[in-house]
Design a protein around this motif. Structure first.
Motif, PDB file in Angstrom:
ATOM      1  N   PRO A 141       0.838  -1.200   0.000  1.00 57.18           N
ATOM      2  CA  PRO A 141       0.000   0.000   0.000  1.00 57.18           C
ATOM      3  C   PRO A 141       0.874   1.252   0.000  1.00 57.18           C
ATOM      4  CG  PRO A 141      -0.723  -1.567   1.672  1.00 57.18           C
ATOM      5  CD  PRO A 141       0.610  -2.050   1.179  1.00 57.18           C
ATOM      6  N   GLY A 142       0.333   2.326  -0.545  1.00 58.00           N
ATOM      7  CA  GLY A 142       1.085   3.574  -0.578  1.00 58.00           C
ATOM      8  C   GLY A 142       0.799   4.352  -1.839  1.00 58.00           C
ATOM      9  N   ALA A 143       1.502   5.464  -1.971  1.00 52.33           N
ATOM     10  CA  ALA A 143       1.233   6.387  -3.071  1.00 52.33           C
ATOM     11  C   ALA A 143       1.484   5.760  -4.436  1.00 52.33           C
ATOM     12  CB  ALA A 143       2.089   7.645  -2.909  1.00 52.33           C
ATOM     13  N   ARG A 144       2.389   4.775  -4.507  1.00 53.10           N
ATOM     14  CA  ARG A 144       2.740   4.189  -5.796  1.00 53.10           C
ATOM     15  C   ARG A 144       1.984   2.894  -6.091  1.00 53.10           C
ATOM     16  NH1 ARG A 144       6.352   5.667  -8.962  1.00 53.10           N
ATOM     17  NH2 ARG A 144       6.755   3.538  -9.683  1.00 53.10           N
ATOM     18  N   ARG A 145       1.047   2.524  -5.235  1.00 52.55           N
ATOM     19  CA  ARG A 145       0.358   1.241  -5.428  1.00 52.55           C
ATOM     20  C   ARG A 145      -0.360   1.176  -6.776  1.00 52.55           C
ATOM     21  NH1 ARG A 145      -1.545  -3.300  -3.109  1.00 52.55           N
ATOM     22  NH2 ARG A 145      -3.614  -3.993  -3.724  1.00 52.55           N
ATOM     23  N   ASP A 146      -1.134   2.217  -7.115  1.00 48.26           N
ATOM     24  CA  ASP A 146      -1.873   2.199  -8.377  1.00 48.26           C
ATOM     25  C   ASP A 146      -0.918   2.129  -9.567  1.00 48.26           C
ATOM     26  OD1 ASP A 146      -4.214   2.286  -6.985  1.00 48.26           O
ATOM     27  OD2 ASP A 146      -4.726   4.352  -7.504  1.00 48.26           O
ATOM     28  N   THR A 147       0.197   2.865  -9.487  1.00 43.05           N
ATOM     29  CA  THR A 147       1.176   2.855 -10.576  1.00 43.05           C
ATOM     30  C   THR A 147       1.743   1.455 -10.779  1.00 43.05           C
ATOM     31  OG1 THR A 147       1.762   5.162 -10.148  1.00 43.05           O
ATOM     32  CG2 THR A 147       3.356   3.836 -11.386  1.00 43.05           C
ATOM     33  N   GLU A 148       2.112   0.793  -9.690  1.00 38.82           N
ATOM     34  CA  GLU A 148       2.684  -0.547  -9.785  1.00 38.82           C
ATOM     35  C   GLU A 148       1.643  -1.565 -10.236  1.00 38.82           C
ATOM     36  OE1 GLU A 148       4.842  -1.653  -6.291  1.00 38.82           O
ATOM     37  OE2 GLU A 148       5.758   0.332  -6.090  1.00 38.82           O
ATOM     38  N   LEU A 149       0.410  -1.378  -9.800  1.00 40.40           N
ATOM     39  CA  LEU A 149      -0.663  -2.286 -10.200  1.00 40.40           C
ATOM     40  C   LEU A 149      -0.905  -2.205 -11.705  1.00 40.40           C
ATOM     41  CD1 LEU A 149      -2.930  -4.224  -9.369  1.00 40.40           C
ATOM     42  CD2 LEU A 149      -4.369  -2.222  -8.927  1.00 40.40           C
ATOM     43  N   LEU A 150      -0.930  -0.992 -12.243  1.00 39.61           N
ATOM     44  CA  LEU A 150      -1.167  -0.837 -13.676  1.00 39.61           C
ATOM     45  C   LEU A 150       0.054  -1.248 -14.494  1.00 39.61           C
ATOM     46  CD1 LEU A 150      -3.240   2.425 -13.430  1.00 39.61           C
ATOM     47  CD2 LEU A 150      -4.074   0.207 -14.216  1.00 39.61           C
ATOM     48  N   SER A 202      -2.960   7.597 -15.623  1.00 41.58           N
ATOM     49  CA  SER A 202      -2.310   6.395 -16.156  1.00 41.58           C
ATOM     50  C   SER A 202      -2.409   6.363 -17.676  1.00 41.58           C
ATOM     51  CB  SER A 202      -2.991   5.143 -15.589  1.00 41.58           C
ATOM     52  OG  SER A 202      -2.759   4.018 -16.407  1.00 41.58           O
ATOM     53  N   ALA A 203      -1.262   6.199 -18.341  1.00 38.68           N
ATOM     54  CA  ALA A 203      -1.256   6.085 -19.801  1.00 38.68           C
ATOM     55  C   ALA A 203      -2.012   4.839 -20.253  1.00 38.68           C
ATOM     56  CB  ALA A 203       0.180   6.046 -20.320  1.00 38.68           C
ATOM     57  N   LEU A 204      -1.978   3.765 -19.446  1.00 38.16           N
ATOM     58  CA  LEU A 204      -2.701   2.550 -19.819  1.00 38.16           C
ATOM     59  C   LEU A 204      -4.199   2.811 -19.872  1.00 38.16           C
ATOM     60  CD1 LEU A 204      -2.770  -0.499 -20.418  1.00 38.16           C
ATOM     61  CD2 LEU A 204      -2.978  -0.875 -17.942  1.00 38.16           C
ATOM     62  N   TRP A 205      -4.738   3.433 -18.839  1.00 40.67           N
ATOM     63  CA  TRP A 205      -6.168   3.757 -18.857  1.00 40.67           C
ATOM     64  C   TRP A 205      -6.505   4.621 -20.073  1.00 40.67           C
ATOM     65  CZ3 TRP A 205     -10.321   1.797 -16.885  1.00 40.67           C
ATOM     66  CH2 TRP A 205     -10.354   1.238 -15.602  1.00 40.67           C
TER      67      TRP A 205
END
Length: 252
Positions: free
Chosen positions: A79-88, A172-175
């Protein structure tokens, strides 16, 4: 309501332009000159001004779907500020179309276009070849397919020729790429737009007679409203999602 103001504040009030916002939930809206009562009951309609009416639909299952997939299948990401980035980033390891894996993203009671709280989510086409990345990316693609269905419903009101996207998910560039490819219309990321807050100020400016038109009002407050970053789509992405739609996955 913040929806119509969001269209105004992101420069999505011209005829044939849809505003698509995505965070935990999502919505697609376009502006027409008169009220529209959808005979199929799939779209809402409410006033922005006397001669500008917002028509569209909202989905309950937006970015929340991908966060759920992360909690279920990628608990190794801290968990943390970079979680969404790492998930994507994990999702990007899977190819467009997820090697045949499709997610029906109905984890929460769904609104547009079916307005059916009994819909249930599912993964379809799961095999031993699919990885955690596939499971997460299928969530991104499943949400995008639902938003694209609303865009096609809006075509019945007036053909949608372009889409302006905004919201936290599109950092996110992926989204951005997946939604642009699935929607299959020229798509611009309104990265600098202040959305509903700017729309509220612009509506006040127009009501006071200090803007020559509704479209001009937000630009007077922030000239960058009319700008945006075109979202590129690769041939592989376009082909993969065209195939999904041809097999019926673009409908609920």
């Amino acid at each position: 309501a913040d929806g119509p103001l969001g269209n105004l504040g992101t420069g999505a009030t011209a005829r044939g332009v849809a505003g698509l916002s995505l965070g935990t939930s999502g919505a697609v809206r376009t502006v027409v000159p008169e009220p529209y009562a959808d005979p199929e009951g799939r779209l809402f309609s409410y006033a922005l001004t006397a001669d500008a009416w917002v028509v569209g639909g909202a989905v309950s299952n937006g970015g929340a779907v991908v966060r759920w997939a992360g909690e279920m299948f990628a608990s190794h990401i801290e968990p943390g500020a970079r979680r969404d980035t790492e998930l994507l980033a994990l999702a990007e390891e899977a190819p467009p179309g997820c090697d045949g894996l499709v997610m029906r993203p109905y984890l929460l009671p769904e609104r547009a276009p079916l307005w059916d709280p009994q819909l249930r989510g599912a993964y379809v086409g799961l095999t031993h070849r699919h990885t955690r990345g596939h499971l997460v990316r299928a969530g991104v693609e499943g949400v995008a397919l639902r938003l694209a269905e609303i865009v096609r419903d809006l075509d019945r009101v007036h053909p949608v020729g372009a889409v302006r996207i905004t919201g936290g998910a599109f950092r996110s560039a992926l989204w951005r790429r997946v939604v642009a490819a699935v929607v299959d219309r020229p798509t611009v990321f309104a990265s600098g737009a202040e959305g509903s807050a700017l729309g509220a100020a612009a509506l006040g400016l127009y009501a006071l007679g200090r803007a020559p038109s509704l479209d001009a009002a937000p630009v007077l407050l922030d000239p960058s409203t009319a700008e945006g970053e075109p979202v590129p789509v690769t041939d592989a992405e376009a082909a993969a999602y065209r195939d999904l739609r041809s097999r019926g996955w673009g409908t609920p």
